[in-house]
Write a protein that holds these residues in place. Structure first.
Motif, short mmCIF file in Angstrom:
data_model
loop_
_atom_site.label_atom_id
_atom_site.label_comp_id
_atom_site.label_asym_id
_atom_site.label_seq_id
_atom_site.Cartn_x
_atom_site.Cartn_y
_atom_site.Cartn_z
N ARG A 1 0.85 -1.19 0.00
CA ARG A 1 0.00 0.00 0.00
C ARG A 1 0.88 1.24 0.00
O ARG A 1 1.90 1.28 0.69
CB ARG A 1 -0.91 0.02 1.22
CG ARG A 1 -1.80 1.27 1.29
CD ARG A 1 -2.55 1.38 2.61
NE ARG A 1 -3.62 0.40 2.72
CZ ARG A 1 -4.40 0.29 3.79
NH1 ARG A 1 -4.19 1.08 4.84
NH2 ARG A 1 -5.35 -0.60 3.82
N SER B 1 3.28 7.37 2.71
CA SER B 1 3.54 6.22 3.57
C SER B 1 3.59 4.96 2.72
O SER B 1 2.74 4.75 1.85
CB SER B 1 2.46 6.08 4.65
OG SER B 1 2.57 7.11 5.61
N TYR C 1 3.66 0.83 2.96
CA TYR C 1 3.41 -0.35 3.79
C TYR C 1 4.19 -1.50 3.18
O TYR C 1 3.94 -1.90 2.03
CB TYR C 1 1.92 -0.66 3.85
CG TYR C 1 1.11 0.38 4.60
CD1 TYR C 1 0.60 0.11 5.87
CD2 TYR C 1 0.87 1.64 4.05
CE1 TYR C 1 -0.14 1.07 6.57
CE2 TYR C 1 0.13 2.61 4.74
CZ TYR C 1 -0.36 2.31 5.99
OH TYR C 1 -1.10 3.26 6.67
N THR D 1 5.58 -5.36 3.13
CA THR D 1 5.27 -6.73 3.54
C THR D 1 6.36 -7.66 3.02
O THR D 1 6.72 -7.60 1.84
CB THR D 1 3.91 -7.17 2.96
OG1 THR D 1 2.91 -6.24 3.38
CG2 THR D 1 3.54 -8.56 3.45
N TYR E 1 3.44 -6.23 8.63
CA TYR E 1 4.08 -5.24 7.77
C TYR E 1 4.76 -4.15 8.61
O TYR E 1 4.46 -3.98 9.79
CB TYR E 1 3.06 -4.58 6.83
CG TYR E 1 1.97 -3.79 7.53
CD1 TYR E 1 2.20 -2.47 7.95
CD2 TYR E 1 0.73 -4.35 7.80
CE1 TYR E 1 1.22 -1.74 8.62
CE2 TYR E 1 -0.26 -3.63 8.46
CZ TYR E 1 -0.01 -2.33 8.86
OH TYR E 1 -0.97 -1.61 9.54
N TYR E 2 5.68 -3.42 7.97
CA TYR E 2 6.26 -2.21 8.55
C TYR E 2 5.77 -1.03 7.71
O TYR E 2 5.51 -1.16 6.51
CB TYR E 2 7.79 -2.25 8.49
CG TYR E 2 8.45 -3.28 9.36
CD1 TYR E 2 7.92 -3.63 10.60
CD2 TYR E 2 9.63 -3.92 8.95
CE1 TYR E 2 8.54 -4.58 11.41
CE2 TYR E 2 10.25 -4.86 9.75
CZ TYR E 2 9.70 -5.19 10.97
OH TYR E 2 10.31 -6.12 11.77
N ARG E 3 5.69 0.15 8.34
CA ARG E 3 5.29 1.36 7.62
C ARG E 3 6.38 2.41 7.71
O ARG E 3 6.87 2.72 8.79
CB ARG E 3 3.98 1.93 8.18
CG ARG E 3 3.48 3.16 7.39
CD ARG E 3 2.14 3.64 7.92
NE ARG E 3 2.27 4.32 9.21
CZ ARG E 3 1.24 4.66 9.96
NH1 ARG E 3 0.01 4.38 9.57
NH2 ARG E 3 1.43 5.29 11.11
#
Length: 485
Positions: free
Chosen positions: A96, A108, A110, A112, A154-156
């Protein structure tokens, strides 16, 4: 004494036992170094293309990161699940991409993992190293704060586009290579290389404490503050936390994406023990002859003025809104100290991130109010912010850069701020991208002499006998310094 009866130079260090893990990582590099030293690759090196050299440099970087991960601080190892932690870089897909502000300057991402495995946790305030391949430029790596509370899926990262600009001396500063590349060319479905989470020891929110927290973010410096905020309101909902978010106007707020924006998520989380202050520096009060506020001017929209006036009237009559719109800059000295609850002054920890002058002002004002250093935490991102927080070190020292039997000498110039920039000015390349002693890529052996680091504690601890040139200067007592670079 060294070989041939020559005295040893440099500080005496106790060498710890060799970790078998480090040895296994080092052997391939040692083999390559031996061949180069013996001249076995000399003929080949003359035929290497620019691409081949980049690939070799990348392999070197990967090895450095694996080495770093192998000797990461024990506290950091304990915070990661050994079953899912990784060394070096790992492939992530952008699932995303959200443009966060009306100016379309911050987005931003996202991230995964491609392998689908669960991600290790990280302390609030952690960052990731992001690596991309830019056409006609090559491989570039940058460090970005994680901008959300932990989730194992996930990390953002929230990244602001860095435009080109002209500094006060008239020098043209080029646009940020990586930030502009990810904004223009990294989209949903793109694959990027990401390191495991890391953090600076002094910029971590203590989740075992219940002490009040004051978070102060300037511009895109809000990103680690969002992470800290989300972790507190999720895991410690009764812990007092006040966040002051400074922008020039509402067009810079991370709320343009409506319900999925970072700011909207924070607004939904505000509880009885939290306060969120949105501060607009371009909104100015209009005063009458007696100094009483009679209106507001400036801002980027009429809504800025309306929200600030509404909050002002609520505060005047004694109301305590959870979300406050404030006119003026984020300033401890000018107004924040006066609005904080009295118990915050003796117990709260202050965390700040933003441009260098912003963080320096926060730190100076906190110290002036009697806040001890141990309760002031700041995150430096980039050489400019580090420069604003440190003093110029002037000393008479000859600096020698030596490599492969060749050496180049340069006189130390304090205004260059660090040894990495001195090397660059003399056409000597030293790896590294962070400029604040965090990534560890610039680690360089000290052949003789002494250095002092301008950051304490160091986010990354160099090996014995080495320094981090991006935050190192000659020691005041050192007349000659030689580095293997």
């Amino acid at each position: 004494m060294g070989q041939g009866g020559r005295p040893l130079t440099g500080p005496i260090r106790i060498v710890p036992p060799v970790d078998p893990t480090l040895l296994s990582l080092a052997l391939p590099a040692l083999s390559l170094s031996s061949l180069v030293a013996a001249g076995g690759l000399y003929a080949l090196t003359r035929r290497y293309t620019a691409r081949a050299w980049r690939e070799l440099a990348q392999a070197e970087q990967d090895f450095a990161l694996r080495l770093r991960a192998a000797r990461i601080r024990p506290a950091q190892r304990e915070e990661s699940d050994p079953a899912v932690a990784w060394q070096g870089f790992r492939k992530f897909r952008v699932t995303r991409k959200v443009v966060e502000d009306q100016k379309r300057e911050t987005a931003s991402f996202y991230l995964t993992p491609l392998d689908g495995r669960r991600l290790p946790p990280y302390p609030p305030g952690a960052y990731l190293n992001l690596r991309v391949e830019i056409p006609e430029v090559g491989t570039e790596t940058r460090s970005y704060s994680i901008s959300g509370g932990f989730t194992p899926e996930y990390y953002r990262l929230s990244i602001k586009r860095v435009p080109g600009w002209t500094d006060s001396s008239g020098k043209e500063i080029p646009p940020g290579k990586v930030s502009n590349f990810v904004h223009d060319h990294v989209h949903e479905g793109s694959v990027v290389d990401v390191s495991a989470p890391n953090h600076c020891p002094h910029f971590v929110l203590d989740m075992e404490s219940d002490a009040p927290v004051v978070l102060l973010g300037g511009g895109v410096g809000i990103t680690p503050m969002i992470c800290m905020w989300e972790e507190v309101v999720t895991r410690q909902p009764t812990r007092p936390v006040w966040l002051f978010y400074g922008v020039r106007g509402s067009a810079e707020l991370m709320d343009a994406a409506d319900e999925i924006s970072a700011l909207h998520s924070m607004l939904r989380q505000v509880g009885d023990d939290q306060r969120l202050w949105l501060c607009f520096s371009r909104v100015k009060p209009e005063l009458d002859e007696a100094g009483k506020v009679i209106g507001l001017a400036g801002g980027e929209s009429e809504n800025d003025l309306h929200l600030c006036e509404q909050s002002r009237q609520q505060l005047v009559v004694g109301q305590q809104p959870r979300v406050v719109h404030h006119y003026g800059r984020v300033s401890i000295k000018d107004w924040i100290w006066d609005v904080l609850p009295p118990n915050f002054r003796d117990t709260a920890h202050f965390y700040t991130c933003g441009p260098g002058p912003f963080m320096k002002a926060i730190r100076v004002d906190c110290l002036a109010k009697g806040v001890p250093e141990r309760r002031i935490h700041f995150e430096e991102f980039g050489a400019d912010s580090h420069d604003a927080l440190t003093d110029v070190v002037d000393t008479a020292c000859e600096v020698v850069f030596s490599r492969g039997g060749r050496s180049k000498s340069a006189a130390w110039e304090g205004w260059r701020r660090d040894l990495q920039r001195l090397a660059k000015a003399n056409e000597i390349s030293i790896r590294g991208h962070c400029g604040v002693g965090a990534c560890g890529e610039c680690e360089t052996p000290i052949l003789s002499g002494r250095v002092q680091h301008t950051r304490d504690p160091l986010p990354y601890e160099p090996s014995p006998g080495c320094c981090l040139p991006c935050v190192a200067v000659p020691h005041p007592d050192c007349e000659r310094l030689e580095l293997q670079a």
